[in-house]
Design a protein around this motif. Structure first.
Motif, mmCIF file in Angstrom:
data_model
loop_
_atom_site.group_PDB
_atom_site.id
_atom_site.type_symbol
_atom_site.label_atom_id
_atom_site.label_comp_id
_atom_site.label_asym_id
_atom_site.label_seq_id
_atom_site.Cartn_x
_atom_site.Cartn_y
_atom_site.Cartn_z
ATOM 1 N N VAL A 171 0.863 -1.179 0.000
ATOM 2 C CA VAL A 171 0.000 0.000 0.000
ATOM 3 C C VAL A 171 0.899 1.229 0.000
ATOM 4 O O VAL A 171 1.750 1.381 0.882
ATOM 5 C CB VAL A 171 -0.934 0.028 1.227
ATOM 6 C CG1 VAL A 171 -1.746 1.323 1.248
ATOM 7 C CG2 VAL A 171 -1.863 -1.183 1.225
ATOM 8 N N TYR A 172 0.737 2.077 -1.013
ATOM 9 C CA TYR A 172 1.539 3.281 -1.167
ATOM 10 C C TYR A 172 0.676 4.516 -0.913
ATOM 11 O O TYR A 172 -0.553 4.444 -0.890
ATOM 12 C CB TYR A 172 2.076 3.396 -2.594
ATOM 13 C CG TYR A 172 2.877 2.238 -3.103
ATOM 14 C CD1 TYR A 172 4.256 2.202 -2.949
ATOM 15 C CD2 TYR A 172 2.267 1.184 -3.781
ATOM 16 C CE1 TYR A 172 5.009 1.144 -3.454
ATOM 17 C CE2 TYR A 172 3.007 0.121 -4.281
ATOM 18 C CZ TYR A 172 4.375 0.108 -4.111
ATOM 19 O OH TYR A 172 5.114 -0.938 -4.610
ATOM 20 N N ARG A 173 1.348 5.676 -0.810
ATOM 21 C CA ARG A 173 0.615 6.929 -0.895
ATOM 22 C C ARG A 173 1.533 8.012 -1.457
ATOM 23 O O ARG A 173 2.758 7.978 -1.286
ATOM 24 C CB ARG A 173 0.042 7.354 0.452
ATOM 25 C CG ARG A 173 1.013 7.946 1.444
ATOM 26 C CD ARG A 173 0.287 8.481 2.675
ATOM 27 N NE ARG A 173 1.203 9.110 3.623
ATOM 28 C CZ ARG A 173 0.825 9.616 4.794
ATOM 29 N NH1 ARG A 173 -0.444 9.552 5.176
ATOM 30 N NH2 ARG A 173 1.716 10.188 5.601
ATOM 31 N N SER A 174 0.909 8.960 -2.152
ATOM 32 C CA SER A 174 1.595 10.136 -2.672
ATOM 33 C C SER A 174 0.745 11.354 -2.353
ATOM 34 O O SER A 174 -0.493 11.273 -2.360
ATOM 35 C CB SER A 174 1.799 10.032 -4.180
ATOM 36 O OG SER A 174 2.673 8.985 -4.512
ATOM 37 N N LYS A 175 1.387 12.489 -2.103
ATOM 38 C CA LYS A 175 0.658 13.702 -1.736
ATOM 39 C C LYS A 175 0.082 14.365 -2.985
ATOM 40 O O LYS A 175 0.771 14.526 -3.993
ATOM 41 C CB LYS A 175 1.566 14.689 -1.006
ATOM 42 C CG LYS A 175 0.792 15.835 -0.353
ATOM 43 C CD LYS A 175 1.683 16.620 0.595
ATOM 44 C CE LYS A 175 0.906 17.718 1.305
ATOM 45 N NZ LYS A 175 -0.226 17.185 2.094
ATOM 46 N N LEU A 176 -1.191 14.701 -2.919
ATOM 47 C CA LEU A 176 -1.829 15.425 -4.008
ATOM 48 C C LEU A 176 -1.486 16.907 -3.912
ATOM 49 O O LEU A 176 -1.428 17.483 -2.812
ATOM 50 C CB LEU A 176 -3.344 15.231 -3.965
ATOM 51 C CG LEU A 176 -3.835 13.813 -4.309
ATOM 52 C CD1 LEU A 176 -5.292 13.656 -3.917
ATOM 53 C CD2 LEU A 176 -3.645 13.520 -5.785
ATOM 54 N N GLU B 189 5.451 6.940 -0.883
ATOM 55 C CA GLU B 189 5.695 6.466 0.477
ATOM 56 C C GLU B 189 5.069 5.086 0.643
ATOM 57 O O GLU B 189 3.904 4.870 0.283
ATOM 58 C CB GLU B 189 5.082 7.452 1.459
ATOM 59 C CG GLU B 189 5.481 7.270 2.901
ATOM 60 C CD GLU B 189 4.919 8.379 3.785
ATOM 61 O OE1 GLU B 189 5.302 8.436 4.963
ATOM 62 O OE2 GLU B 189 4.087 9.168 3.297
ATOM 63 N N VAL B 190 5.810 4.137 1.175
ATOM 64 C CA VAL B 190 5.278 2.807 1.458
ATOM 65 C C VAL B 190 4.632 2.828 2.843
ATOM 66 O O VAL B 190 5.307 3.029 3.853
ATOM 67 C CB VAL B 190 6.381 1.739 1.403
ATOM 68 C CG1 VAL B 190 5.835 0.386 1.867
ATOM 69 C CG2 VAL B 190 6.942 1.626 -0.005
ATOM 70 N N ILE B 191 3.333 2.634 2.886
ATOM 71 C CA ILE B 191 2.606 2.611 4.152
ATOM 72 C C ILE B 191 2.547 1.202 4.722
ATOM 73 O O ILE B 191 2.705 1.000 5.928
ATOM 74 C CB ILE B 191 1.183 3.177 3.961
ATOM 75 C CG1 ILE B 191 1.246 4.627 3.483
ATOM 76 C CG2 ILE B 191 0.376 3.089 5.263
ATOM 77 C CD1 ILE B 191 1.944 5.574 4.438
ATOM 78 N N LEU B 192 2.327 0.220 3.872
ATOM 79 C CA LEU B 192 2.218 -1.167 4.337
ATOM 80 C C LEU B 192 2.815 -2.099 3.298
ATOM 81 O O LEU B 192 2.533 -1.956 2.100
ATOM 82 C CB LEU B 192 0.745 -1.536 4.567
ATOM 83 C CG LEU B 192 0.445 -3.002 4.911
ATOM 84 C CD1 LEU B 192 1.040 -3.390 6.246
ATOM 85 C CD2 LEU B 192 -1.073 -3.251 4.898
#
Length: 588
Positions: free
Chosen positions: A136-141, A153-156
């Motif tokens: 599970v990744y995330r990137s800032k909008l 960013e790797v969250i999980l």
């Protein structure tokens, strides 16, 4: 003051008020309708209740999975994998002129894990969360900008060994307290010995207690903002859940809901206990409310929607009639017919649709692959009215026509397969397609005030179509005229994945027609069928990464017959496989 004059004055004021309200409501509706783009003349091939229409936002985004729409109308779709010509595993779309058609479509998201079965994508607190099979990744909008920051960013991270793991998709849901919920699917159909008999074989016994439940077959709760988590950083929230692709947090009752894929292969693994018709219809696909400590029953029990009960799985002594201790496990809110593949779930919060849809649940049924010898089923979007956290009526067919054909004999006969659901800021409903990446935007242009039974009547008749109704056990059996021995073996053991036409399902399972694995070395083909296959392979230049179970339970004659059949059908024209070939390769 004259009493008659007073009454007349009050009546006039009341009448004037009603007129004002009518004008206001009409103006509001017209203003909303004016903001919505025109629907396509053919609604993109779909049908809905009267008053709805749709526009095709994009025709081909790639093999689309889940979808999310930002507050400004920007659309983000998670793709199944990096296909040919794709530069990233996620696609962003923007409509710059308000005609409903995306005129900016761009891929992004180059990251290390390129594994398939990608699913989840959500927006939370200014971040775009998206997942592959294992991460599970995330990137800032960035406000005003279509693409998020390049920094990912790797969250999980799922750090398990996955050589024999089937259900590894990572959809996610978020509550309002900073928690993220992620399923870790079951490694198999029914917790069998995956070392000695991957995928199970006829008559195999389930493990009790099931060791898989320690780290699989459930939903775990994590921090939504902490980077670098693995499963040990989370806590088990619910268990007994075989495979979840669609999952949502419902803010109405602050609860988690999921649609659960039921197990497969009842007839293939236990032909003496379950008929092919039972195997096509069972077990149910379950729509469940998930709370802390929920146990839905996998691998010991399945839900029979026709009996309305949890039934004991055959690996644990069940025969389709034994209930065992099934009453101890949580029943679903609704049990849908088997193998419809509920792949997304959405609670409608908008105001564009008629009031009866508000707070209700839309479910996208991706469609079955393994109902042979009966036609495939599903391939539509359903709606479930909701009130006080429970269904408030029968499920309905909301959107249909995706497949473009009825009945659906092979999965890849279907023109499109509905996959992901999202609600736009104006209350439009978006639906993705996993075959070609088509994207529909469904809008309501009718009169919300008088919407009801009359408008729903047309869609009620869709429940009698071949891809939705219960098949007749005799008349709808496609094998009644099958006489070729190898074809009978193929239809029993191979069609659930490779389909009757030998062309696979277009995503998970590869085609046999034109496959170098079929037309090439006999030795390799025999070893694959006897010993199974795992890990990524290439077939006709396309990657596939799923588990091929062992079929070493087939008799030598049966294996020779089925391999000859696939080498001489589906456009293949190769020499036969003999019993002596089988014995020589397997050293019998």
């Amino acid at each position: 003051m004259n009493s008659k004059f007073l009454i007349l004055t009050r009546f006039s004021k009341a009448l004037f008020g009603c007129v004002l309200i009518t004008i206001f409501v009409s103006a509001t509706r017209n203003t909303l309708d004016n903001r919505l783009p025109p629907g396509d003349p053919d609604n993109g091939g779909l049908t809905f209740p009267d008053g709805f229409e749709s526009v095709v936002v994009a025709d081909s985004t790639g093999l689309a999975r889940h979808i999310v729409v930002n507050d400004n109308g920007d659309i983000y779709i998670k793709l199944r994998y990096f296909g040919k010509g794709q530069e990233g595993g996620t696609v962003a779309l923007r409509d710059t002129n308000g005609d409903g058609k995306a005129d900016i479509i761009t891929n992004f998201g180059k990251y290390q894990d390129h594994s398939s079965l990608a699913n989840g994508i959500m927006i939370r607190n200014g971040y775009l969360y998206f997942s592959s099979s294992l991460v599970v990744y995330r990137s800032k909008l960035i406000p005003g900008q279509l693409l998020p920051e390049e920094k990912v960013e790797v969250i999980l991270k799922d750090d398990h060994e996955h050589e024999t793991h089937w259900h590894i998709t990572k959809p996610m849901a978020f509550d309002n307290k900073g928690n993220m919920y992620v399923p870790f699917g079951a490694p198999s159909d029914a917790c069998q010995d995956m070392v000695n008999s991957p995928g199970g074989k006829p008559g195999s016994v389930g493990l009790d207690p099931c060791p898989d439940l320690e780290k699989h077959g459930g939903i775990w709760k994590f921090s939504a903002d902490k980077a670098g988590q693995t499963q040990k950083d989370g806590t088990l929230f619910a268990t007994g859940l075989r495979s979840i692709v669609g999952m949502r947090w419902n803010p109405d009752d602050e609860s988690l809901y999921a649609v659960v894929h039921g197990r497969d292969n009842l007839h293939r693994l236990f032909p003496d206990l379950f008929s092919s018709w039972q195997s096509a219809m069972l077990p149910a696909e379950e729509f469940v409310k998930v709370t802390q400590g929920s146990n839905i029953g996998w691998p010991y029990y399945y839900f029979d929607q026709m009996k309305g009960k949890k039934m004991l799985n055959p690996e644990y002594g069940g025969d389709g009639k034994k209930e065992g201790q099934g009453s101890k496990y949580q029943n679903p809110l609704i049990g849908f017919p088997g193998h419809w593949a509920p792949n997304d779930l959405l609670f409608y919060k908008g105001n564009q649709f008629p009031e009866r849809y508000k707070h209700g649940a839309f479910i996208a049924f991706h469609g079955s692959t393994n109902r042979a010898p009966y036609p495939q089923a599903g391939y539509f979007v359903a709606f479930v009215p909701f009130k006080n956290g429970k269904p408030a009526g029968d499920w309905e067919v909301f959107a249909d026509g995706f497949a473009g054909i009825d009945p659906i004999i092979n999965t890849n006969d279907a023109k499109f397969r509905p996959m992901g659901l999202a609600e736009g800021p104006d209350g439009s409903l978006y639906v993705t397609d996993s075959r070609k990446g088509k994207l529909w935007r469904i809008m309501f242009k009718g009169n919300r005030g008088d919407f009801g039974t009359k408008q729903l009547a047309t869609m009620e008749t869709h429940k009698q179509l071949g891809h939705i109704r219960t098949p007749d056990e005799v008349a709808d059996n496609l094998d009644t005229k099958t006489k070729v021995a190898g074809q009978r073996v193929y239809n029993t053991y191979c069609t659930p994945c490779h389909q009757r036409n030998g062309m696979g399902d277009g995503s998970r399972f590869p085609p046999l027609g034109g496959s170098e694995w079929v037309t090439g070395s006999k030795k390799r083909l025999i070893e694959v069928v006897a010993n199974g296959l795992e890990g990524e392979i290439q077939v006709a230049g396309k990657p596939y990464n799923d588990l091929m179970p062992k079929h070493n339970f087939l008799k030598d004659e049966e294996m020779a017959q089925v391999l000859t059949f696939i080498r001489q059908n589906f456009g293949n024209d190769e020499d036969a496989v003999s019993v002596s070939d089988i014995r020589r390769v397997l050293r019998k």
